[in-house]
Design a protein around this motif. Structure first.
Motif, PDB file in Angstrom:
ATOM      1  N   ARG A 240       0.806  -1.223   0.000  1.00  0.00           N
ATOM      2  CA  ARG A 240       0.000   0.000   0.000  1.00  0.00           C
ATOM      3  C   ARG A 240       0.839   1.274   0.000  1.00  0.00           C
ATOM      4  O   ARG A 240       0.520   2.245  -0.690  1.00  0.00           O
ATOM      5  CB  ARG A 240      -0.921   0.023   1.234  1.00  0.00           C
ATOM      6  CG  ARG A 240      -2.047  -1.004   1.189  1.00  0.00           C
ATOM      7  CD  ARG A 240      -2.772  -1.052   2.516  1.00  0.00           C
ATOM      8  NE  ARG A 240      -3.920  -1.968   2.458  1.00  0.00           N
ATOM      9  CZ  ARG A 240      -5.168  -1.584   2.269  1.00  0.00           C
ATOM     10  NH1 ARG A 240      -5.441  -0.299   2.127  1.00  0.00           N
ATOM     11  NH2 ARG A 240      -6.151  -2.456   2.233  1.00  0.00           N
TER      12      ARG A 240
ATOM     13  N   GLU B 111      -4.355  -5.347  -7.350  1.00  0.00           N
ATOM     14  CA  GLU B 111      -4.322  -3.974  -6.858  1.00  0.00           C
ATOM     15  C   GLU B 111      -5.735  -3.418  -6.732  1.00  0.00           C
ATOM     16  O   GLU B 111      -6.656  -3.859  -7.438  1.00  0.00           O
ATOM     17  CB  GLU B 111      -3.493  -3.080  -7.792  1.00  0.00           C
ATOM     18  CG  GLU B 111      -3.308  -1.636  -7.342  1.00  0.00           C
ATOM     19  CD  GLU B 111      -2.749  -1.482  -5.924  1.00  0.00           C
ATOM     20  OE1 GLU B 111      -3.455  -1.896  -4.970  1.00  0.00           O
ATOM     21  OE2 GLU B 111      -1.637  -0.951  -5.778  1.00  0.00           O
ATOM     22  N   ALA B 112      -5.905  -2.468  -5.814  1.00  0.00           N
ATOM     23  CA  ALA B 112      -7.196  -1.815  -5.602  1.00  0.00           C
ATOM     24  C   ALA B 112      -7.372  -0.700  -6.631  1.00  0.00           C
ATOM     25  O   ALA B 112      -6.396  -0.052  -7.020  1.00  0.00           O
ATOM     26  CB  ALA B 112      -7.265  -1.238  -4.193  1.00  0.00           C
ATOM     27  N   PRO B 113      -8.598  -0.448  -7.081  1.00  0.00           N
ATOM     28  CA  PRO B 113      -8.818   0.590  -8.087  1.00  0.00           C
ATOM     29  C   PRO B 113      -8.370   1.981  -7.651  1.00  0.00           C
ATOM     30  O   PRO B 113      -7.918   2.780  -8.466  1.00  0.00           O
ATOM     31  CB  PRO B 113     -10.332   0.529  -8.341  1.00  0.00           C
ATOM     32  CG  PRO B 113     -10.902  -0.221  -7.186  1.00  0.00           C
ATOM     33  CD  PRO B 113      -9.845  -1.162  -6.737  1.00  0.00           C
ATOM     34  N   SER B 114      -8.457   2.280  -6.364  1.00  0.00           N
ATOM     35  CA  SER B 114      -8.072   3.606  -5.871  1.00  0.00           C
ATOM     36  C   SER B 114      -6.566   3.850  -5.938  1.00  0.00           C
ATOM     37  O   SER B 114      -6.120   5.003  -5.913  1.00  0.00           O
ATOM     38  CB  SER B 114      -8.558   3.794  -4.434  1.00  0.00           C
ATOM     39  OG  SER B 114      -7.971   2.818  -3.574  1.00  0.00           O
ATOM     40  N   ARG B 115      -5.782   2.777  -6.036  1.00  0.00           N
ATOM     41  CA  ARG B 115      -4.321   2.924  -6.047  1.00  0.00           C
ATOM     42  C   ARG B 115      -3.677   2.530  -7.371  1.00  0.00           C
ATOM     43  O   ARG B 115      -2.464   2.647  -7.535  1.00  0.00           O
ATOM     44  CB  ARG B 115      -3.704   2.079  -4.925  1.00  0.00           C
ATOM     45  CG  ARG B 115      -4.071   2.530  -3.534  1.00  0.00           C
ATOM     46  CD  ARG B 115      -3.228   1.812  -2.476  1.00  0.00           C
ATOM     47  NE  ARG B 115      -3.506   0.387  -2.451  1.00  0.00           N
ATOM     48  CZ  ARG B 115      -4.460  -0.187  -1.717  1.00  0.00           C
ATOM     49  NH1 ARG B 115      -5.241   0.568  -0.970  1.00  0.00           N
ATOM     50  NH2 ARG B 115      -4.658  -1.482  -1.740  1.00  0.00           N
TER      51      ARG B 115
ATOM     52  N   THR C  20       0.250   2.978  -8.759  1.00  0.00           N
ATOM     53  CA  THR C  20       1.037   1.750  -8.886  1.00  0.00           C
ATOM     54  C   THR C  20       1.604   1.608 -10.289  1.00  0.00           C
ATOM     55  O   THR C  20       2.782   1.278 -10.472  1.00  0.00           O
ATOM     56  CB  THR C  20       0.157   0.530  -8.552  1.00  0.00           C
ATOM     57  OG1 THR C  20      -0.109   0.533  -7.149  1.00  0.00           O
ATOM     58  CG2 THR C  20       0.853  -0.773  -8.914  1.00  0.00           C
TER      59      THR C  20
ATOM     60  N   ARG D 131      -9.958  -5.860 -15.612  1.00  0.00           N
ATOM     61  CA  ARG D 131     -10.908  -5.506 -14.550  1.00  0.00           C
ATOM     62  C   ARG D 131     -12.232  -6.231 -14.768  1.00  0.00           C
ATOM     63  O   ARG D 131     -12.621  -6.528 -15.891  1.00  0.00           O
ATOM     64  CB  ARG D 131     -11.128  -4.000 -14.487  1.00  0.00           C
ATOM     65  CG  ARG D 131     -11.908  -3.415 -15.633  1.00  0.00           C
ATOM     66  CD  ARG D 131     -12.081  -1.895 -15.496  1.00  0.00           C
ATOM     67  NE  ARG D 131     -13.129  -1.419 -16.392  1.00  0.00           N
ATOM     68  CZ  ARG D 131     -14.400  -1.326 -16.058  1.00  0.00           C
ATOM     69  NH1 ARG D 131     -14.793  -1.669 -14.841  1.00  0.00           N
ATOM     70  NH2 ARG D 131     -15.304  -0.896 -16.923  1.00  0.00           N
TER      71      ARG D 131
ATOM     72  N   ASP E 176      -5.259   6.921 -14.866  1.00  0.00           N
ATOM     73  CA  ASP E 176      -5.314   8.217 -14.192  1.00  0.00           C
ATOM     74  C   ASP E 176      -6.697   8.850 -14.263  1.00  0.00           C
ATOM     75  O   ASP E 176      -7.060   9.674 -13.425  1.00  0.00           O
ATOM     76  CB  ASP E 176      -4.274   9.156 -14.817  1.00  0.00           C
ATOM     77  CG  ASP E 176      -3.904  10.293 -13.882  1.00  0.00           C
ATOM     78  OD1 ASP E 176      -3.708  10.031 -12.684  1.00  0.00           O
ATOM     79  OD2 ASP E 176      -3.838  11.445 -14.348  1.00  0.00           O
TER      80      ASP E 176
ATOM     81  N   GLY F 109      -9.362   7.287 -13.736  1.00  0.00           N
ATOM     82  CA  GLY F 109     -10.219   6.592 -12.783  1.00  0.00           C
ATOM     83  C   GLY F 109     -10.627   5.221 -13.282  1.00  0.00           C
ATOM     84  O   GLY F 109     -11.010   5.074 -14.439  1.00  0.00           O
TER      85      GLY F 109
ATOM     86  N   ARG G   4     -12.662   1.454 -12.053  1.00  0.00           N
ATOM     87  CA  ARG G   4     -13.509   0.775 -11.081  1.00  0.00           C
ATOM     88  C   ARG G   4     -13.399  -0.740 -11.242  1.00  0.00           C
ATOM     89  O   ARG G   4     -13.025  -1.230 -12.307  1.00  0.00           O
ATOM     90  CB  ARG G   4     -14.965   1.187 -11.268  1.00  0.00           C
ATOM     91  CG  ARG G   4     -15.266   2.647 -10.933  1.00  0.00           C
ATOM     92  CD  ARG G   4     -16.739   2.938 -11.112  1.00  0.00           C
ATOM     93  NE  ARG G   4     -17.070   4.313 -10.767  1.00  0.00           N
ATOM     94  CZ  ARG G   4     -18.290   4.822 -10.813  1.00  0.00           C
ATOM     95  NH1 ARG G   4     -19.303   4.045 -11.191  1.00  0.00           N
ATOM     96  NH2 ARG G   4     -18.517   6.077 -10.486  1.00  0.00           N
TER      97      ARG G   4
ATOM     98  N   GLU H 232     -12.728  -4.948  -9.722  1.00  0.00           N
ATOM     99  CA  GLU H 232     -11.642  -5.814  -9.281  1.00  0.00           C
ATOM    100  C   GLU H 232     -10.555  -5.817 -10.361  1.00  0.00           C
ATOM    101  O   GLU H 232     -10.855  -5.993 -11.542  1.00  0.00           O
ATOM    102  CB  GLU H 232     -12.151  -7.240  -9.066  1.00  0.00           C
ATOM    103  CG  GLU H 232     -13.277  -7.353  -8.043  1.00  0.00           C
ATOM    104  CD  GLU H 232     -12.781  -7.205  -6.622  1.00  0.00           C
ATOM    105  OE1 GLU H 232     -11.576  -7.425  -6.392  1.00  0.00           O
ATOM    106  OE2 GLU H 232     -13.596  -6.877  -5.739  1.00  0.00           O
TER     107      GLU H 232
END
Length: 272
Positions: free
Chosen positions: A136, A159-163, A167, A185, A207, A209, A211, A213
């Motif tokens: 993280r 990896e999470a979508p917010s990061r 990454t 995804r 960049d 955005g 959404r 998995e």
């Protein structure tokens, strides 16, 4: 025995006949999230209602011995929320305890986000390394990528979508801007998408955005064709031409495969 049961990663149609039969016959199920398992039972039309025991990252160490003893007398079905238990999911500690106690362990194969993303990535599949979830914190993330700069096998990450944008930007900086990769995804779901390109292109795409998995696949490093001392010399030449040392190390790392950190430290030592 202990039965590790793979569950759908998105599309319920991927549930195997063996999984449904096992759920119909099960008397006890160790589940990552019992609510998710209850919804799966209902969605698959399973009439059986086995005893559900929570088995997750926070209690696996405490419950492993109890569950192993339970599995001596009856089959214990082990399920994570999606995919195969033990693969970046609970279950590994339980399997270790079962093996040590000589309790049989088997698996019901099924959907895998790792293999699915790898298969559609367009990158080499003959040899690959699964690296699990990306750290993280940015510093730890960079350190982890530095250790993989010379990895020749295709690499798979969660990896999470917010990061994911950060990454991918770090991957481009460490692995090289032109290194090939893919981001998948919502695998097997209605809005499934796989984007392929250089790591720089993927970072720019993310960049805006993202959404869902996510699974990131990155091409392995090419064979190093430049000896390390020669690579250090290249770094020093770039510095003399006006490039910052850190940037020079990164640039040479990208086309030689040598670690940018090692190049930086070696060039710094030469400069005194």
């Amino acid at each position: 025995m202990i039965i590790l049961a793979a569950t759908p990663i998105g599309n319920l149609g991927d549930a195997s006949r063996r999984l449904v039969e096992a759920l119909e016959a099960a008397t006890v199920v160790a589940a990552e999230d019992t609510r998710t398992t209850q919804r799966l039972l209902a969605a698959l039309g399973v009439q059986n209602r086995p005893r559900l025991i929570a088995l997750h990252d926070h209690n696996e160490k405490q419950r492993a011995a109890e569950l192993v003893e339970l599995a001596r007398d009856e089959d214990l079905l082990v399920m994570s929320d999606a995919g195969m238990p033990t693969v970046s999911d609970p279950g590994y500690g339980l399997v270790v305890a079962a093996v040590e106690a000589e309790v049989a362990v088997t698996a019901l194969p099924g959907p895998s986000a790792v293999l699915t993303a790898l298969a559609v990535s367009g990158l080499p599949t003959d040899r690959f390394a699964f690296e699990g979830f990306v750290p993280r914190k940015p510093g730890e993330r960079r350190t982890a990528f530095e250790a993989l700069v010379r990895e020749p096998r295709t690499m798979v990450f969660f990896e999470a979508p917010s990061r994911v944008a950060g990454t991918l930007a770090d991957m481009a900086a460490v692995f090289g801007h032109d290194r090939r990769g893919s981001v998948s995804r919502e695998l097997t779901k209605l809005h499934e998408q796989t984007v392929r390109g250089s790591l720089t292109e993927l970072a720019a795409w993310a960049d805006a955005g993202v959404r869902g998995e996510l699974v990131i696949v990155v091409a392995g490093a090419l064979a190093v064709a430049v000896a390390f001392p020669d690579a250090v010399t290249q770094v020093l030449e770039l510095v003399r031409a006006g490039t910052r040392l850190k940037d020079a190390a990164g640039e040479v790392s990208a086309h030689t495969g040598h670690s940018s950190r090692e190049l930086y430290q070696a060039a710094l030592a030469v400069r005194g």
